[in-house]
Write an enzyme that holds these catalytic residues in place. Sequence first.
Site, short mmCIF file in Angstrom:
data_model
loop_
_atom_site.label_atom_id
_atom_site.label_comp_id
_atom_site.label_asym_id
_atom_site.label_seq_id
_atom_site.Cartn_x
_atom_site.Cartn_y
_atom_site.Cartn_z
N THR A 1 41.77 28.69 24.66
CA THR A 1 43.03 29.17 25.23
C THR A 1 44.10 28.09 25.31
OG1 THR A 1 42.15 28.73 27.44
CG2 THR A 1 41.88 30.96 26.57
N HIS B 1 39.58 21.18 29.69
CA HIS B 1 40.02 20.63 30.97
C HIS B 1 38.83 20.40 31.89
CE1 HIS B 1 39.48 24.66 32.64
NE2 HIS B 1 40.25 25.14 31.68
N HIS C 1 35.79 22.63 32.34
CA HIS C 1 34.75 22.72 31.30
C HIS C 1 33.68 21.64 31.46
CE1 HIS C 1 38.23 24.65 29.05
NE2 HIS C 1 37.31 25.58 29.01
N LYS D 1 39.30 37.19 36.07
CA LYS D 1 40.73 37.41 35.82
C LYS D 1 41.19 38.67 36.56
CE LYS D 1 40.79 34.08 32.69
NZ LYS D 1 39.37 33.77 32.66
N ARG E 1 44.48 38.89 29.74
CA ARG E 1 44.99 37.62 29.25
C ARG E 1 45.94 37.84 28.07
NH1 ARG E 1 40.27 33.61 28.26
NH2 ARG E 1 40.11 34.61 26.24
N GLN F 1 30.08 39.04 23.15
CA GLN F 1 29.42 37.80 23.58
C GLN F 1 27.90 37.94 23.42
OE1 GLN F 1 30.71 35.91 27.25
NE2 GLN F 1 28.67 35.08 27.59
N ASP G 1 29.83 33.07 36.82
CA ASP G 1 30.59 34.31 36.64
C ASP G 1 30.26 34.98 35.31
OD1 ASP G 1 31.74 32.27 35.16
OD2 ASP G 1 33.80 32.96 35.46
N LYS H 1 40.13 24.49 43.95
CA LYS H 1 39.45 24.52 42.67
C LYS H 1 39.33 23.13 42.08
CE LYS H 1 39.47 27.32 38.43
NZ LYS H 1 40.21 28.35 37.68
N LYS I 1 42.05 21.10 39.68
CA LYS I 1 43.39 21.68 39.82
C LYS I 1 44.30 20.66 40.48
CE LYS I 1 45.90 25.45 39.26
NZ LYS I 1 46.12 26.06 37.94
N THR I 2 45.42 20.35 39.85
CA THR I 2 46.35 19.37 40.38
C THR I 2 47.72 20.01 40.60
OG1 THR I 2 47.26 18.65 38.25
CG2 THR I 2 45.18 17.65 38.93
#
Length: 411
Positions: free
Chosen positions: A41, A46, A49, A83, A87, A175, A196, A231, A234-235
């Site tokens: 994506t 990031h 992962h 989600k 997306r 999947q 998840d 999270k 997350k910044t």
Amino acid sequence: MSNVFKELQQRGFIAQTSHPEEIESLFNNEKVTFYAGFDITADSLHAGHLMPMMMMVHLQKAGHRPLILMGGGTTMIGDPSGKTEMRNMLTKETIDMYKLGIRPQLEKLFDFGEGKALMLDNADWLLKLQYIDFLREIGAHFSVNRMLTAETYRARLDREGGGLSFIELNYMIIQSYDFLHLNRTYGCKVQIGGDDQWSNILSGADLIRRVDRKQAYAVTIPLITNADGSKMGKTVAGALWLDPNKTTPYEFYQYWRNTQDADVKKYLALLTLLPMEEVERLGNAEGNAINESKKVLAYEITKLIHGQEAAEEAAKAAGALFAGGGDSSAMPTTTVTASELEAGIPILDALTLTKLSPSKSEARRLVQQGGISINNEKVTSIDHNIQPSDLQDDKIIIRKGKKDFHAIKLS
């Protein structure tokens, strides 16, 4: 082989398993081919992962073979897991471009020599499927009623004004087919992924059993949050990217250097290759000693992702800046024009411009609470303007709190 599965449990990697005793025996007695999938994506992975990637690294070091599956095909559909809405669709050309940026990041972590690890793309087989044939061979093994009991789909169906598109309903089937294809082609027996993904992974293992009468296994990883519930990765600026052009090694280092005390041991176990004895020693430190543990944590993770040289530079820059002055070459930097600086840059604008604050209201609070300094001088007014006179050695250094630094330079 060492009992790597037991070590993974000790480190905190294991959430759910389909056959706990069989999986442990499998990893102890065979060279196992296993896989995890990553939808494409963005042009970089990031921090979110890192958990599956680090689990795969441990398994490869124990002698097993990872298949890193890029979701060139599944990304064109979109995973509804976690989600609240569908997306955005990406084109194949965009996905292929993104994939080019990811391979170098994987090569820092995995040994691809002599087929010891493989990077694959499910577009190579998914885009060739004949839909009617696929429905007859694979779709017949899925119950829609059972699929809709999965938390992923139920949450979307229950959301007011939301709903689930038919294309997303296909995601679990596709999947699952990935797992079947990898089992047939590469002898892959285990799929790992975030917790998840439990329903999707379990469905893949079940599909292999139904279609080919072979055993396959599911393992999931906990979904990790910081001690305050935020999270991981997350910044203020968004995701903590593994690409040094999107998140500099200094910013990456600083994120982990600022880990909360309660999270240090957890992240040492999950995100470094340090032995558990060392994790216990560092993670149980108290008082000022925990700050040294945070430096080790930041250095080890940065070294894995960006290399030893970058980690050493980031650690040196952070140490010098924390002490006052020092090397600012690795510091995140924002450039402005001479005319902008001459006109004066309001401190609230500067804080949002540099992403030291997500909003002006938050910036105002930081200033009012004495949390902002310019060149080590505390800012006392929300009406303060940054001026050319603030330039020192051709830069202006803004500090938030004790550890977050950002430089402003002229373009």
